[in-house]
Structure formats: C-alpha cells, structure tokens
Design a protein around this motif. Structure first.
Motif, PDB file in Angstrom:
ATOM      1  N   LEU A   3      43.698  41.462  -3.253  1.00  0.00           N
ATOM      2  CA  LEU A   3      44.075  40.677  -2.072  1.00  0.00           C
ATOM      3  C   LEU A   3      42.898  40.624  -1.108  1.00  0.00           C
ATOM      4  O   LEU A   3      42.404  41.666  -0.672  1.00  0.00           O
ATOM      5  N   SER A   4      42.462  39.429  -0.776  1.00  0.00           N
ATOM      6  CA  SER A   4      41.436  39.248   0.251  1.00  0.00           C
ATOM      7  C   SER A   4      42.108  38.853   1.555  1.00  0.00           C
ATOM      8  O   SER A   4      42.910  37.917   1.589  1.00  0.00           O
ATOM      9  N   ARG A  25      45.383  51.147   6.322  1.00  0.00           N
ATOM     10  CA  ARG A  25      46.470  52.079   5.986  1.00  0.00           C
ATOM     11  C   ARG A  25      47.322  51.561   4.826  1.00  0.00           C
ATOM     12  O   ARG A  25      48.200  52.265   4.331  1.00  0.00           O
ATOM     13  N   GLN A  26      47.057  50.325   4.365  1.00  0.00           N
ATOM     14  CA  GLN A  26      47.828  49.727   3.267  1.00  0.00           C
ATOM     15  C   GLN A  26      47.004  49.599   1.988  1.00  0.00           C
ATOM     16  O   GLN A  26      47.371  48.845   1.092  1.00  0.00           O
ATOM     17  N   ARG A  27      45.909  50.339   1.904  1.00  0.00           N
ATOM     18  CA  ARG A  27      45.035  50.212   0.737  1.00  0.00           C
ATOM     19  C   ARG A  27      45.713  50.610  -0.570  1.00  0.00           C
ATOM     20  O   ARG A  27      45.287  50.192  -1.645  1.00  0.00           O
ATOM     21  N   ASP A  28      46.772  51.419  -0.480  1.00  0.00           N
ATOM     22  CA  ASP A  28      47.446  51.826  -1.716  1.00  0.00           C
ATOM     23  C   ASP A  28      48.332  50.718  -2.272  1.00  0.00           C
ATOM     24  O   ASP A  28      48.811  50.815  -3.406  1.00  0.00           O
ATOM     25  N   ALA A  29      48.560  49.652  -1.514  1.00  0.00           N
ATOM     26  CA  ALA A  29      49.450  48.575  -1.945  1.00  0.00           C
ATOM     27  C   ALA A  29      48.726  47.491  -2.737  1.00  0.00           C
ATOM     28  O   ALA A  29      49.372  46.686  -3.416  1.00  0.00           O
ATOM     29  N   PHE A 101      52.191  44.626   2.857  1.00  0.00           N
ATOM     30  CA  PHE A 101      51.639  44.165   1.586  1.00  0.00           C
ATOM     31  C   PHE A 101      52.424  44.726   0.400  1.00  0.00           C
ATOM     32  O   PHE A 101      52.635  44.029  -0.599  1.00  0.00           O
ATOM     33  N   ALA A 102      52.859  45.974   0.490  1.00  0.00           N
ATOM     34  CA  ALA A 102      53.622  46.563  -0.607  1.00  0.00           C
ATOM     35  C   ALA A 102      54.856  45.724  -0.930  1.00  0.00           C
ATOM     36  O   ALA A 102      55.188  45.509  -2.105  1.00  0.00           O
ATOM     37  N   ALA A 103      55.534  45.226   0.104  1.00  0.00           N
ATOM     38  CA  ALA A 103      56.758  44.454  -0.103  1.00  0.00           C
ATOM     39  C   ALA A 103      56.485  43.093  -0.733  1.00  0.00           C
ATOM     40  O   ALA A 103      57.099  42.717  -1.735  1.00  0.00           O
ATOM     41  N   ARG A 109      53.744  40.150  -8.305  1.00  0.00           N
ATOM     42  CA  ARG A 109      53.676  40.880  -9.575  1.00  0.00           C
ATOM     43  C   ARG A 109      54.853  40.510 -10.481  1.00  0.00           C
ATOM     44  O   ARG A 109      54.711  40.422 -11.703  1.00  0.00           O
ATOM     45  N   LYS A 110      56.020  40.313  -9.867  1.00  0.00           N
ATOM     46  CA  LYS A 110      57.209  39.980 -10.644  1.00  0.00           C
ATOM     47  C   LYS A 110      57.204  38.538 -11.123  1.00  0.00           C
ATOM     48  O   LYS A 110      57.817  38.223 -12.154  1.00  0.00           O
TER      49      LYS A 110
END
Length: 250
Positions: A3-4, A25-29, A101-103, A109-110
């Motif tokens: 994601l850019s 703080r959302q780098r894991d998503a 971003f996780a949401a 992805r789906k």
C-alpha cells in the motif's frame, strides 16, 4: 499487499509528525510505502519528515517548488513503485486511526477484483497529538464525507483515471472521487473509520469562496461528463452531504 500512501506537505511542521506516526503504527497491516511530497515548504516540515525517516525506511521524501496540492498529488502518483497494488492518501494535518488499514485491506485480499473501498471519516476540532486520538472535550461528527483519505484505490483504478486534474486549485480530490465512481468500479462502502479530519484555522477548506467555487465546478464537470457519456454511472447514495453542510456551520 503493498500500500502506497501519498502525503502532500506544505508548511505543516506542527502536524506532519503526528500524521506520519499515525501511519507507522499500522505497518503490521500492510507492506507500507509512505510517499511524502514537500511542496516548497518554508518552515521545518522537511526536517520533521527526515527525523521520522531515521526510524522508518518506508517513508520516502521528495521535494519540489511550490506548485499547489493538485500537482503535489500527481507528483506522488509518479513516485509509485511498480509493486504497489493499493493507493491511498493522507493529508499532513490529519490522522489515520488505528486499525484503518487492517480492516479495509482485508477486503482487497478477499476479493482481488475489488477496485475501491470508501469508508467513514470523523471531523474533529481537537486532536491529542500524543495519543493520536480526538481530545476528550472535542466537537466531532462521523460521516461518509468527501475525502481522499476515506478511500483505498486499486492501482489499476488509479491508472485508469490518469491522475488529478491540474485545472483545479482546490476540490481536485472531489473531482478525482467523482471520476472514480463514475467509471463503475467494483467498490464497497465499509463502516471503517478511515481518518480523523483535523479542523483548524489553517485548513484550505476554510477559504470558503475558493472552496465553494471549485467544489461546484467539480460537480458541474461530473454532470457534463455523464451527459456526454451515458455509460458513466450516477453518483448517488455515497456522500452524506447534508451532514457535511451542517458541520460547516457548527
């Protein structure tokens, strides 16, 4: 998924650090790539960004002469890396909420055919830059408004649209969003909270005469396009314009 996030900056030394921290703080998503375009700042904005780069290699800074927000956004698009699959935006005085971003990236992805997610935003007049959350005593409203940061675009949709219309001084984001929905993308409207929009005296949208003129011009151009090309889709039931108008006068 890569994601850019494109962030134009012009004299936002006070706010840009918090905006960047809210993304980091959302780098894991996601495989996050933050493209900062310093549009001729004369304050310490570039230095503030470089200080963040020391701890986060995913931030890339590009500097240019002051050419306005529309050209800065297009400069960001030109810096997209080949492997970027998704594109979003965050203005340098706003905040990306945790979990945003996780949401929404999970939806891409789906469904690999998904072109666009368009989520909700909170307009807020006070943000705590330590917690990166609305202050306890703030005034706020949550709506599906008109803001680029509420969207995550597939790379193919961005390339289909061909960038921002540099004829706009403001409302280039409105025009881009209208064109996005007009082409009939495969989209979802999640209830994810996509951004905290910081209301302050320096907002470009406080220039009421310019903002109103450019906004109406974006609407007119959309109507003109759809009259000329019946294959383009109407823009209905997406933006909560009445709530947005009510907030302007609070």
């Amino acid at each position: 998924m890569k994601l850019s996030v494109i962030m134009p900056v012009h004299n936002r030394e006070t706010y840009v650090g918090a905006a960047l921290r809210s993304l980091l703080r959302q780098r894991d998503a996601a495989d996050l790539d933050i493209v900062v375009i310093d549009d001729g700042s004369t304050d310490g904005s570039a230095q503030a960004v470089r200080a963040m780069m020391d701890e986060a290699s995913c931030i890339r800074l590009f500097q240019q002469e002051n050419m306005g927000v529309t050209r800065a956004r297009n400069s960001g698009l030109r810096q997209l890396e080949p492997e970027a699959e998704l594109v979003s935006f965050l203005d340098s005085d706003d905040i990306s909420p945790p979990g945003r971003f996780a949401a929404d990236i999970e939806l891409f992805r789906k469904d690999r055919a998904l072109d666009l997610t368009y989520s909700r935003m909170m307009l807020v007049d006070r943000i705590d830059d330590q917690t990166l959350e609305p202050a306890p005593d703030c005034n706020s409203i949550t709506i599906r408004g008109i803001h680029l940061s509420a969207a995550i675009f597939s790379r193919r949709l961005v390339e289909r649209l061909g960038g921002f219309d540099e004829d706009f001084v403001q409302a280039e984001d409105t025009d881009f969003l209208l064109r996005s929905f007009e082409v009939g993308p495969r989209y979802l409207l999640p209830d994810t909270l996509a951004l905290y929009y910081r209301r302050h005296a320096g907002n470009m949208t406080r220039q009421d005469d310019v903002q109103s003129r450019e906004f109406m011009r974006a609407i007119y151009k959309s109507m003109k396009r759809r009259r000329a090309d019946p294959s383009l889709k109407p823009i209905e039931g997406i933006f909560e314009l009445k709530k947005l108008a009510d907030w302007r006068f609070m």
